[in-house]
Design an enzyme around this catalytic site. Structure first.
Site, PDB file in Angstrom:
ATOM      1  N   LYS A   1      62.387  17.357  35.060  1.00  0.00           N
ATOM      2  CA  LYS A   1      63.556  17.016  35.520  1.00  0.00           C
ATOM      3  C   LYS A   1      64.456  17.048  34.111  1.00  0.00           C
ATOM      4  O   LYS A   1      63.991  16.565  33.129  1.00  0.00           O
ATOM      5  CB  LYS A   1      64.140  16.522  36.540  1.00  0.00           C
ATOM      6  CG  LYS A   1      64.357  14.954  36.482  1.00  0.00           C
ATOM      7  CD  LYS A   1      65.299  14.366  35.472  1.00  0.00           C
ATOM      8  CE  LYS A   1      65.399  12.832  35.367  1.00  0.00           C
ATOM      9  NZ  LYS A   1      66.285  12.627  34.244  1.00  0.00           N
TER      10      LYS A   1
ATOM     11  N   PRO B   1      56.221  14.483  29.342  1.00  0.00           N
ATOM     12  CA  PRO B   1      56.110  13.658  28.470  1.00  0.00           C
ATOM     13  C   PRO B   1      56.348  12.280  29.378  1.00  0.00           C
ATOM     14  O   PRO B   1      57.077  12.323  30.455  1.00  0.00           O
ATOM     15  CB  PRO B   1      57.395  13.785  27.567  1.00  0.00           C
ATOM     16  CG  PRO B   1      57.669  15.089  27.429  1.00  0.00           C
ATOM     17  CD  PRO B   1      57.156  15.847  28.819  1.00  0.00           C
ATOM     18  N   VAL B   2      55.534  11.371  28.822  1.00  0.00           N
ATOM     19  CA  VAL B   2      55.708   9.924  29.522  1.00  0.00           C
ATOM     20  C   VAL B   2      56.805   9.261  29.036  1.00  0.00           C
ATOM     21  O   VAL B   2      56.907   8.940  27.995  1.00  0.00           O
ATOM     22  CB  VAL B   2      54.272   9.296  29.517  1.00  0.00           C
ATOM     23  CG1 VAL B   2      53.937   7.749  29.908  1.00  0.00           C
ATOM     24  CG2 VAL B   2      53.244   9.997  30.104  1.00  0.00           C
TER      25      VAL B   2
ATOM     26  N   GLY C   1      62.575  10.414  29.905  1.00  0.00           N
ATOM     27  CA  GLY C   1      63.544  10.948  30.526  1.00  0.00           C
ATOM     28  C   GLY C   1      63.702  12.253  31.091  1.00  0.00           C
ATOM     29  O   GLY C   1      64.568  12.860  31.299  1.00  0.00           O
ATOM     30  N   MET C   2      62.194  12.595  31.824  1.00  0.00           N
ATOM     31  CA  MET C   2      62.009  13.679  32.194  1.00  0.00           C
ATOM     32  C   MET C   2      61.357  13.632  33.753  1.00  0.00           C
ATOM     33  O   MET C   2      60.804  14.635  34.273  1.00  0.00           O
ATOM     34  CB  MET C   2      61.182  14.760  31.541  1.00  0.00           C
ATOM     35  CG  MET C   2      61.864  14.994  30.042  1.00  0.00           C
ATOM     36  SD  MET C   2      60.906  16.234  29.379  1.00  0.00           S
ATOM     37  CE  MET C   2      62.205  17.854  29.730  1.00  0.00           C
TER      38      MET C   2
ATOM     39  N   GLY D   1      56.792  10.392  36.036  1.00  0.00           N
ATOM     40  CA  GLY D   1      56.307   9.551  37.021  1.00  0.00           C
ATOM     41  C   GLY D   1      56.923   9.896  38.567  1.00  0.00           C
ATOM     42  O   GLY D   1      56.016  10.100  39.310  1.00  0.00           O
TER      43      GLY D   1
ATOM     44  N   ALA E   1      57.899  13.097  39.241  1.00  0.00           N
ATOM     45  CA  ALA E   1      57.313  14.277  39.718  1.00  0.00           C
ATOM     46  C   ALA E   1      55.890  13.867  40.292  1.00  0.00           C
ATOM     47  O   ALA E   1      55.372  14.624  41.353  1.00  0.00           O
ATOM     48  CB  ALA E   1      56.930  15.103  38.414  1.00  0.00           C
TER      49      ALA E   1
ATOM     50  N   ASP F   1      64.906   9.350  41.389  1.00  0.00           N
ATOM     51  CA  ASP F   1      64.944  10.662  41.225  1.00  0.00           C
ATOM     52  C   ASP F   1      63.892  11.536  41.710  1.00  0.00           C
ATOM     53  O   ASP F   1      63.488  12.641  41.604  1.00  0.00           O
ATOM     54  CB  ASP F   1      65.113  11.237  39.829  1.00  0.00           C
ATOM     55  CG  ASP F   1      64.495  10.323  38.945  1.00  0.00           C
ATOM     56  OD1 ASP F   1      63.461   9.759  39.363  1.00  0.00           O
ATOM     57  OD2 ASP F   1      64.742  10.182  37.581  1.00  0.00           O
TER      58      ASP F   1
HETATM   59  O1  C5P Z   1      65.047   4.060  40.915  1.00  0.00           O
HETATM   60  P1  C5P Z   1      64.106   4.001  39.717  1.00  0.00           P
HETATM   61  O2  C5P Z   1      63.178   2.972  40.109  1.00  0.00           O
HETATM   62  O3  C5P Z   1      63.825   5.160  39.255  1.00  0.00           O
HETATM   63  O4  C5P Z   1      65.133   3.015  38.797  1.00  0.00           O
HETATM   64  C1  C5P Z   1      64.438   2.558  37.765  1.00  0.00           C
HETATM   65  C2  C5P Z   1      65.308   1.567  36.928  1.00  0.00           C
HETATM   66  O5  C5P Z   1      66.536   2.652  36.367  1.00  0.00           O
HETATM   67  C3  C5P Z   1      66.300   0.736  37.895  1.00  0.00           C
HETATM   68  O6  C5P Z   1      65.414  -0.471  37.922  1.00  0.00           O
HETATM   69  C4  C5P Z   1      67.387   0.553  37.100  1.00  0.00           C
HETATM   70  O7  C5P Z   1      67.345  -0.496  35.961  1.00  0.00           O
HETATM   71  C5  C5P Z   1      67.882   1.692  36.518  1.00  0.00           C
HETATM   72  N1  C5P Z   1      68.713   2.829  37.412  1.00  0.00           N
HETATM   73  C6  C5P Z   1      69.951   2.279  37.357  1.00  0.00           C
HETATM   74  N2  C5P Z   1      70.715   3.402  38.257  1.00  0.00           N
HETATM   75  C7  C5P Z   1      70.328   4.402  38.757  1.00  0.00           C
HETATM   76  C8  C5P Z   1      69.110   4.568  38.452  1.00  0.00           C
HETATM   77  C9  C5P Z   1      68.492   3.737  37.868  1.00  0.00           C
HETATM   78  O8  C5P Z   1      70.408   1.540  36.854  1.00  0.00           O
HETATM   79  N3  C5P Z   1      71.164   5.181  39.395  1.00  0.00           N
END
Ligand code: C5P
Length: 301
Positions: A10, A98-99, A102-103, A106, A108, A140
């Site tokens: 994404k 890519p790991v 920012g896409m 994980g 996916a 996401d």
């Molecule tokens: O939800 P996810 O595990 O993907 O989020 C990883 C980290 O990204 C969170 O622990 C948080 O630090 C940050 N995050 C955030 N605000 C969001 C989504 C993610 O601060 N809306």
């Protein structure tokens, strides 16, 4: 009997980020688009729960998290607990996304694991339940299930599909070394202590998207995490300028980075930009269209 599920990378066409919430997450108003860079996950019956990962040439295998905390295994255990059954099966993931880029690579894989387990275990979990479990696993991951183009609010987990008349051409340039999403959000807090509680609205982006015109979309692209990402990795700013000089309509950091994506006006424009970037010494330059489907079964049991 095996199941193979394909899930897409994404990008965020708009990523409005508000002031950090009490729970540590940030309120978002975002527009996601799934683009044609994929991971394929295969699940075969097995007594234990195992995971092997194979990566495309452009990915450093050392960067792929393994062990029991891997998001694929967590997804399998969560769905198994929901269904009241043991978590078992042999996963093999073939990574092209890519790991730590920012896409949502994980994410996916986690979405693919939910779909694969549901199919192999014949659970017929409702869409609502799958989306809820996905949101528990990561902000996401619901979008990785839904795919296409969608608006995300809350912490990004509340997803509504939006009409997208375009067939957009993107060039993506991953970095050798990933960036930590929490670190980029923390740096956003440092740079923007006065960030508004309500994130920047996605409405202007949606209006541009509806025209189907690449130039209009290019002008409307917006990412509040770009500034902190470039502050942590100044070379990303140079890369954006380079891609724009090579013919892209606009470059931007993808999500929390460090992958940079470029919107191009056509297939030809994307090929030219990709060739120009490769000629300037970028090792890995990927070309993709969007929107594409979310996690879906490509080989069924
Ligand atoms: O939800 P996810 O595990 O993907 O989020 C990883 C980290 O990204 C969170 O622990 C948080 O630090 C940050 N995050 C955030 N605000 C969001 C989504 C993610 O601060 N809306």
């Amino acid at each position: 009997m095996t199941v193979t599920v394909r899930a897409a990378a994404k990008i965020n066409l708009h990523l409005g980020v508000g002031r950090v919430r009490e729970d540590g997450f940030h309120p978002l108003d975002t527009v996601y688009q799934a683009i044609g860079i994929h991971d394929d996950l295969t699940l075969a019956p097995a007594d234990d729960l195992t995971l092997t990962t194979r990566v495309a040439d452009h990915i450093d295998p050392a960067g792929v998290p393994d062990g029991p905390d891997n998001i694929v295994l967590r997804a399998a255990r969560l769905l198994a607990a929901h269904a009241g059954r043991p978590a078992n099966g042999a996963f093999e993931v073939r990574k092209d996304i890519p790991v730590a880029g920012g896409m949502a690579g994980g994410s996916a894989d986690a979405a693919a694991a939910l779909v694969a387990c549901d199919r192999l275990w014949d659970l017929r979990t409702s869409d609502d339940d799958l989306l809820r479990l996905a949101a528990e696993l990561g902000s996401d991951i619901p979008f990785s299930l839904v795919g296409g183009t969608a608006r995300g609010v809350g912490r990004g987990e509340l997803v509504t599909p939006v009409d997208d008349p375009g067939a957009w051409w993107w060039v993506a340039v991953p970095a050798t070394e990933g960036l930590s999403t929490p670190a980029v959000y923390r740096h956003f807090d440092e740079l923007r202590p006065d960030a508004p509680e309500v994130p920047a609205s996605a409405e202007p982006l949606l209006a541009a998207l509806a025209t189907g015109e690449p130039l209009r979309l290019a002008r409307a692209l917006h990412n509040d995490l770009q500034e902190p990402a470039i502050d942590l990795r100044p070379e990303l700013g140079d890369l954006i300028a380079l891609g724009e000089a090579e013919g892209a309509l606009r470059g931007m950091v993808s999500g929390s980075g460090p992958t940079v994506v470029f919107l191009c006006d056509s297939a030809e424009g994307a090929r030219e930009t990709a060739a120009g970037l490769a000629g300037s010494g970028r090792d890995v330059v990927l070309t993709a269209t969007g929107p594409v489907a979310g996690a879906h079964v490509v080989v069924g049991a």
